[in-house]
Scaffold this motif. Structure first.
Motif, mmCIF file in Angstrom:
data_model
loop_
_atom_site.group_PDB
_atom_site.id
_atom_site.type_symbol
_atom_site.label_atom_id
_atom_site.label_comp_id
_atom_site.label_asym_id
_atom_site.label_seq_id
_atom_site.Cartn_x
_atom_site.Cartn_y
_atom_site.Cartn_z
ATOM 1 N N SER A 138 0.740 -1.273 0.070
ATOM 2 C CA SER A 138 -0.078 -0.041 -0.002
ATOM 3 C C SER A 138 0.808 1.242 -0.080
ATOM 4 C CB SER A 138 -0.850 -0.104 1.271
ATOM 5 O OG SER A 138 -1.660 1.155 1.046
ATOM 6 N N SER A 139 2.048 1.504 0.759
ATOM 7 C CA SER A 139 2.735 2.282 0.951
ATOM 8 C C SER A 139 3.500 2.549 -0.362
ATOM 9 C CB SER A 139 3.922 2.277 2.137
ATOM 10 O OG SER A 139 3.280 2.102 3.213
ATOM 11 N N LEU A 140 3.922 1.390 -1.085
ATOM 12 C CA LEU A 140 4.567 1.676 -2.342
ATOM 13 C C LEU A 140 3.643 2.201 -3.469
ATOM 14 C CD1 LEU A 140 7.024 1.014 -3.995
ATOM 15 C CD2 LEU A 140 6.265 -1.429 -4.453
ATOM 16 N N ARG A 179 -6.860 -5.678 5.586
ATOM 17 C CA ARG A 179 -7.615 -5.124 6.662
ATOM 18 C C ARG A 179 -8.375 -4.119 6.157
ATOM 19 N NH1 ARG A 179 -4.316 -5.191 12.580
ATOM 20 N NH2 ARG A 179 -3.818 -7.534 12.574
ATOM 21 N N PRO A 180 -9.587 -3.931 6.604
ATOM 22 C CA PRO A 180 -10.336 -2.941 6.023
ATOM 23 C C PRO A 180 -9.526 -1.483 5.875
ATOM 24 C CG PRO A 180 -11.780 -4.167 7.506
ATOM 25 C CD PRO A 180 -10.301 -4.838 7.656
ATOM 26 N N ALA A 181 -8.975 -1.350 7.042
ATOM 27 C CA ALA A 181 -8.447 0.237 6.953
ATOM 28 C C ALA A 181 -7.316 0.088 5.809
ATOM 29 C CB ALA A 181 -7.725 0.245 8.537
ATOM 30 N N LEU A 182 -6.561 -0.965 5.540
ATOM 31 C CA LEU A 182 -5.442 -0.899 4.803
ATOM 32 C C LEU A 182 -6.387 -0.902 3.320
ATOM 33 C CD1 LEU A 182 -2.644 -1.008 4.198
ATOM 34 C CD2 LEU A 182 -2.914 -3.558 4.287
ATOM 35 N N MET A 183 -7.293 -1.559 3.223
ATOM 36 C CA MET A 183 -8.075 -1.457 1.902
ATOM 37 C C MET A 183 -8.620 -0.138 1.538
ATOM 38 S SD MET A 183 -10.697 -5.152 1.736
ATOM 39 C CE MET A 183 -9.976 -6.395 2.011
ATOM 40 N N GLN A 184 -8.974 0.522 2.620
ATOM 41 C CA GLN A 184 -9.425 1.998 2.400
ATOM 42 C C GLN A 184 -8.162 2.944 1.808
ATOM 43 O OE1 GLN A 184 -12.400 3.264 2.274
ATOM 44 N NE2 GLN A 184 -11.659 5.365 1.981
ATOM 45 N N ASP A 185 -7.160 2.794 2.634
ATOM 46 C CA ASP A 185 -5.787 3.535 1.945
ATOM 47 C C ASP A 185 -5.793 3.258 0.537
ATOM 48 O OD1 ASP A 185 -5.667 4.627 4.133
ATOM 49 O OD2 ASP A 185 -3.909 3.031 5.065
ATOM 50 N N MET A 186 -5.753 1.876 0.151
ATOM 51 C CA MET A 186 -5.875 1.509 -1.241
ATOM 52 C C MET A 186 -6.602 2.221 -2.195
ATOM 53 S SD MET A 186 -3.101 -0.978 -1.644
ATOM 54 C CE MET A 186 -3.464 -1.998 -2.818
ATOM 55 N N VAL A 187 -7.910 2.183 -1.688
ATOM 56 C CA VAL A 187 -9.013 2.854 -2.501
ATOM 57 C C VAL A 187 -8.646 4.270 -2.914
ATOM 58 C CG1 VAL A 187 -11.438 3.582 -2.548
ATOM 59 C CG2 VAL A 187 -10.708 1.345 -2.002
#
Length: 339
Positions: A138-140, A179-187
């Protein structure tokens, strides 16, 4: 704020005595807590760090570069030097750390862009990209997309788009681990460039995964509610089909599963064979609380032979104990010797 202000003053006064670890920890703390730091503190510590960047360990250099990018992105002199040092020692860094470097340098208007591109090409290599954990992916992705929007990297846009597609394909393989929070960052990252086909595709994949998780949570809640209802029914009818009033020490029914404490009348119905067990000091308060207890009674209490004690001497079948036997549920430790 006053505490950090005093801390900053002390750091400036002792700047010459600070170690690389101390400098990286101090700057990282200010950046992580988003505490307004004095410009003098960061300028002085970064100047000291520039003189010996090669002495910093990989994790210290990583924290230092990230802190500088967050707090003083205009300090291009230090950031260019830090990027060059990272490229020189690239083999010393873990893949996840390099992904974080890409994100940290993506928004900076550096003079030399080739250092950033070397790090990006290294981390998106087919041998290194699968080593990334979902947060690093996600960071990349965020770093590459932000670099696409950075005017300093405009000449590398085509290579960035290719890298984004490579990262999206890797992210899709581990979407279930996010996790949901990480998916949101990806979105959030993908919506910045959803005109790219691979980004649009990954958005659809994430949406489907979210729906699947939502359905799974609803099914789990329904199952939990059903189990709760079943437990309530069992409680109302009594455990294992027993009457509810046969529990909690109520001995009015022969089905009681929790025996009531022994009383004077119960002593007559106790088993005829007993063995003697020496009382522990922890047992004395319980025995002394029995009605009719006197200090002249022996400090032994008859115990049913069914407890499987190793005592050899059993009491006569006609023996009626003067003190009350311990409840059958009372578990005494085993003894190797008895009086």
């Amino acid at each position: 704020p006053e505490l950090f202000s005093q801390f900053s003053t002390q750091c400036i006064l002792r700047c010459e005595h600070l170690t690389p670890q101390s400098i990286s920890n101090i700057l990282w703390s200010f950046a992580k807590l988003q505490v307004p730091a004095s410009e003098e503190l960061f300028t002085m510590l970064l100047e000291k760090a520039m003189k010996n960047l090669n002495e910093y360990k990989p994790e210290e250099l990583s924290a230092l570069a990230w802190s500088a990018a967050q707090q003083c992105p205009e300090n291009t002199a230090f950031l260019d030097k830090a990027a060059a040092t990272c490229v020189e020692r690239l083999s010393e860094f873990k893949s996840n750390a390099i992904a974080n470097f890409v994100k940290a340098f993506s928004t900076i208007k550096v003079k030399e862009t080739e250092h950033f591109m070397v790090m990006l090409r290294h981390i998106t290599d087919p041998q290194n990209l699968p080593l990334l954990m979902p947060p690093a992916i996600s960071s990349l992705l965020r770093g590459v997309i932000m670099a696409m929007l950075n005017a300093a990297y405009v000449q590398h846009r085509e290579e960035f788009e290719a890298s984004v597609c490579t990262i999206c394909r890797q992210a899709e393989t581990c979407i279930e681990q996010m996790r949901p929070a990480l998916m949101q960052d990806m979105v959030v990252s993908l919506r910045m460039c959803q005109d790219i086909e691979c980004c649009s595709h990954l958005l659809n994949v994430i949406s489907s995964e979210r729906s699947r998780c939502k359905v799974g949570r609803k099914a789990a809640l329904r199952s939990s509610a059903s189990m709760s209802t079943t437990d309530e029914d069992v409680s109302a009818s009594g455990l294992g089909g027993l009457a509810a009033d046969s529990c909690a020490g109520n001995t009015s029914s022969s089905k009681s599963i929790v025996g009531a404490p022994f009383g004077p009348e119960d002593a007559k119905s106790t088993p005829s064979h007993f063995e003697k067990v020496q009382l522990l000091s922890s047992d004395l308060p319980q025995v002394m609380s029995f009605p009719g207890f006197s200090s002249s009674m022996p400090l032994t209490v008859p115990l049913p032979a069914s407890v499987c004690s190793t005592a050899c001497d059993s009491v006569s079948p006609n023996f009626m104990p003067q003190s009350m036997p311990l409840p059958s549920e009372r578990m005494l430790p085993s003894f190797s010797k008895f009086d």
